[in-house]
Design a protein around this motif. Sequence first.
Motif, PDB file in Angstrom:
ATOM      1  N   THR A   1       0.850  -1.197   0.000  1.00 27.20           N
ATOM      2  CA  THR A   1       0.000   0.000   0.000  1.00 27.20           C
ATOM      3  C   THR A   1       0.886   1.247   0.000  1.00 27.20           C
ATOM      4  N   GLY A   2       0.268   2.385  -0.261  1.00 31.13           N
ATOM      5  CA  GLY A   2       0.994   3.660  -0.238  1.00 31.13           C
ATOM      6  C   GLY A   2       1.637   3.912   1.114  1.00 31.13           C
ATOM      7  N   VAL A   3       0.922   3.587   2.184  1.00 32.16           N
ATOM      8  CA  VAL A   3       1.426   3.816   3.549  1.00 32.16           C
ATOM      9  C   VAL A   3       2.664   2.940   3.792  1.00 32.16           C
ATOM     10  N   GLU A   4       2.590   1.653   3.392  1.00 31.01           N
ATOM     11  CA  GLU A   4       3.731   0.733   3.593  1.00 31.01           C
ATOM     12  C   GLU A   4       4.951   1.192   2.786  1.00 31.01           C
ATOM     13  N   LEU A   5       4.705   1.646   1.575  1.00 29.38           N
ATOM     14  CA  LEU A   5       5.812   2.101   0.721  1.00 29.38           C
ATOM     15  C   LEU A   5       6.463   3.362   1.293  1.00 29.38           C
ATOM     16  N   GLN A   6       5.634   4.293   1.768  1.00 32.28           N
ATOM     17  CA  GLN A   6       6.184   5.528   2.352  1.00 32.28           C
ATOM     18  C   GLN A   6       6.958   5.232   3.632  1.00 32.28           C
ATOM     19  N   SER A   7       6.499   4.214   4.361  1.00 34.06           N
ATOM     20  CA  SER A   7       7.188   3.820   5.598  1.00 34.06           C
ATOM     21  C   SER A   7       8.581   3.259   5.266  1.00 34.06           C
ATOM     22  N   LEU A   8       8.651   2.430   4.196  1.00 35.24           N
ATOM     23  CA  LEU A   8       9.953   1.879   3.769  1.00 35.24           C
ATOM     24  C   LEU A   8      10.866   2.985   3.236  1.00 35.24           C
ATOM     25  N   LEU A   9      10.291   4.004   2.590  1.00 36.75           N
ATOM     26  CA  LEU A   9      11.092   5.137   2.116  1.00 36.75           C
ATOM     27  C   LEU A   9      11.669   5.899   3.309  1.00 36.75           C
ATOM     28  N   ALA A  10      10.855   6.069   4.368  1.00 33.37           N
ATOM     29  CA  ALA A  10      11.337   6.740   5.590  1.00 33.37           C
ATOM     30  C   ALA A  10      12.470   5.927   6.219  1.00 33.37           C
ATOM     31  N   ASP A  11      12.332   4.588   6.203  1.00 36.00           N
ATOM     32  CA  ASP A  11      13.400   3.714   6.736  1.00 36.00           C
ATOM     33  C   ASP A  11      14.686   3.893   5.925  1.00 36.00           C
ATOM     34  N   PHE A  12      14.552   3.979   4.596  1.00 32.40           N
ATOM     35  CA  PHE A  12      15.717   4.183   3.721  1.00 32.40           C
ATOM     36  C   PHE A  12      16.412   5.502   4.082  1.00 32.40           C
ATOM     37  N   THR A  13      15.617   6.559   4.288  1.00 27.64           N
ATOM     38  CA  THR A  13      16.171   7.878   4.655  1.00 27.64           C
ATOM     39  C   THR A  13      16.928   7.775   5.978  1.00 27.64           C
ATOM     40  N   ASN A  14      16.344   7.043   6.933  1.00 32.49           N
ATOM     41  CA  ASN A  14      16.995   6.888   8.253  1.00 32.49           C
ATOM     42  C   ASN A  14      18.290   6.085   8.145  1.00 32.49           C
ATOM     43  N   VAL A  15      18.298   5.059   7.275  1.00 29.96           N
ATOM     44  CA  VAL A  15      19.512   4.254   7.068  1.00 29.96           C
ATOM     45  C   VAL A  15      20.625   5.144   6.520  1.00 29.96           C
ATOM     46  N   VAL A  16      20.295   5.970   5.544  1.00 34.05           N
ATOM     47  CA  VAL A  16      21.301   6.871   4.948  1.00 34.05           C
ATOM     48  C   VAL A  16      21.855   7.805   6.026  1.00 34.05           C
ATOM     49  N   LYS A  17      20.953   8.379   6.801  1.00 36.37           N
ATOM     50  CA  LYS A  17      21.371   9.317   7.866  1.00 36.37           C
ATOM     51  C   LYS A  17      22.272   8.617   8.880  1.00 36.37           C
ATOM     52  N   LYS A  18      21.828   7.429   9.326  1.00 39.43           N
ATOM     53  CA  LYS A  18      22.569   6.665  10.349  1.00 39.43           C
ATOM     54  C   LYS A  18      23.955   6.267   9.844  1.00 39.43           C
ATOM     55  N   CYS A  19      24.008   5.701   8.627  1.00 33.94           N
ATOM     56  CA  CYS A  19      25.284   5.182   8.121  1.00 33.94           C
ATOM     57  C   CYS A  19      26.261   6.293   7.737  1.00 33.94           C
ATOM     58  N   CYS A  20      25.724   7.419   7.294  1.00 35.04           N
ATOM     59  CA  CYS A  20      26.614   8.527   6.905  1.00 35.04           C
ATOM     60  C   CYS A  20      27.213   9.206   8.135  1.00 35.04           C
ATOM     61  N   GLN A  21      26.612   8.953   9.302  1.00 33.81           N
ATOM     62  CA  GLN A  21      27.186   9.504  10.545  1.00 33.81           C
ATOM     63  C   GLN A  21      28.077   8.470  11.245  1.00 33.81           C
ATOM     64  N   ALA A  22      28.024   7.220  10.742  1.00 33.23           N
ATOM     65  CA  ALA A  22      28.823   6.148  11.363  1.00 33.23           C
ATOM     66  C   ALA A  22      30.292   6.297  10.980  1.00 33.23           C
ATOM     67  N   GLN A  23      31.166   5.646  11.765  1.00 26.01           N
ATOM     68  CA  GLN A  23      32.610   5.731  11.474  1.00 26.01           C
ATOM     69  C   GLN A  23      32.954   5.005  10.182  1.00 26.01           C
ATOM     70  N   GLY A  24      32.286   3.871   9.922  1.00 29.68           N
ATOM     71  CA  GLY A  24      32.518   3.138   8.679  1.00 29.68           C
ATOM     72  C   GLY A  24      31.220   3.037   7.888  1.00 29.68           C
ATOM     73  N   PRO A  25      30.892   4.045   7.062  1.00 32.58           N
ATOM     74  CA  PRO A  25      29.608   4.037   6.344  1.00 32.58           C
ATOM     75  C   PRO A  25      29.386   2.770   5.514  1.00 32.58           C
ATOM     76  N   GLU A  26      30.443   2.295   4.825  1.00 29.19           N
ATOM     77  CA  GLU A  26      30.292   1.139   3.930  1.00 29.19           C
ATOM     78  C   GLU A  26      29.850  -0.097   4.718  1.00 29.19           C
ATOM     79  N   ALA A  27      30.501  -0.319   5.884  1.00 31.27           N
ATOM     80  CA  ALA A  27      30.167  -1.480   6.724  1.00 31.27           C
ATOM     81  C   ALA A  27      28.733  -1.350   7.254  1.00 31.27           C
ATOM     82  N   CYS A  28      28.375  -0.132   7.626  1.00 25.74           N
ATOM     83  CA  CYS A  28      27.024   0.127   8.141  1.00 25.74           C
ATOM     84  C   CYS A  28      25.976  -0.181   7.061  1.00 25.74           C
TER      85      CYS A  28
END
Length: 504
Positions: free
Chosen positions: A462-489
Amino acid sequence: MEGLPQKHNFSHCCHKADFERKHCFLHNKKADVGFLPPLPTLDPEEKCQTYKNNRESFLNNYIYEVSRRNPFVFVPTLLTAAARFEEMTKICCEEQEKANCFRTKAETFIQYLKALSSYQKNVCGALMKFGPQILKSINIAVLSQKFPKIEFKELISLLEDVSSKYDGCCEGDVVQCIHGRSKVMSHICSKQDSISSKIKECCEKKIPERGECIIYSNKDDRPNNLPLREAKFTESENVCEERDADQENFMAEFLYQYSRRHPELSTPELLRIAGVYEDLLRECCNTKNPPDCYRHAENKFNETTEKSLKIVQRECEHFQILGKDDLKYHYLINLTKLAPQLSTEELTFLGKEMVTALTTCCTLSEEFACVDNLVDLVLGELCGINENRSINPAVDHCCKTNFAFRRSCFEGLEADKTYVPPSTSQDLFIFHADLCQAHNEELQRKKDRFLVNLVKLKPELTGVELQSLLADFTNVVKKCCQAQGPEACFREEGPKLSAKSQVA
């Protein structure tokens, strides 16, 4: 040329002759140019130096790069674009803040090119899919609104030149296109007193600038002596006899009279009303008392406009409630579900164009005509220009059945049931540290692409499920780009997001 037809897959056209060969090339033009990289942007200092060293080579290269990315834009538009680009280069190269100057001026310039490209593609698509009659109707509506005091006979005479221009421009016949446009503008300027009071300054310009000026001139004022309704079409006793005597001319005059009285309506809406009137007469002229039947035509017209108005109001409400980004995601999801066969580039472009239409129009007083015209252009882009383009049965039906009513046809469409998603995720959940180098605009593009590819992979979500996964993708990018080893994250988080999409 040796090897060229094989390389570009048009050998079959070379076996044809004359008109057939020309048409074959046209129908095999690449409409989807997503394989080309974005237009190269030189460093401003380098750009200015290149222009100074060799003006001709610099401009030719620019025309080449723009033309191949806009394969259906009319040549006069490309030549005007080149002249505007040179003017922009001259001004910005004198400035201290060159980069800022190019950025500011380029935005208006790109919008101009995109708007004309979209309109030209839409009109040529209509001509190819529906034939010259629909092109004539579009031009009657547009010209009657723009020049409401033009006489019907004069309009018909002008339409002959306009149709010949489009024949050349849509077929890619450069000489006929330029000559045809010049002929149309000369015709208008030679009769400007009886056509429009708004084009005097335009007609004093040189030929290349004159055309653009007339196209962008304001609509003329409605004549004071023009009554709100033309009684001839709804109150005369002889409507059916007049229609039967010359149906094409009768319908053309109806569209002319209705369009010049309704500057507030969009071109598609005027064509819808003409269609409703034609259907009504077909029905009424077979009854015992036709005048009694078609006397209520105005009510039918108002009902048709009311339906279209509700669609526009609903879209503008979406815009007010969701805001720009969420609205774009809403359209990316819906468009991808409707037409998952289109490339990711095309779908992200269409989603952005829908949002541009609403952000441009939803705060204007002429909201209805603006939204309806611009959204119709987006649907024109979706349907494509070549008659042999096929997406899926439901979309093809809306694109090819009725030009004026394709908007309401798309309104009723659901997700494509014939689509079979790819069996693997095709690296969708494999992310790399280069995401951390992406600036805002580039990161936004990657998010849009991720969402479209996610819908292609999981169309049942559904649209809601897809938008939720997009929000998760955004959070992953934010989290890993702040990590010491982005590639490993990213290596760790990607599979988690993939697993989440399986159970969503």
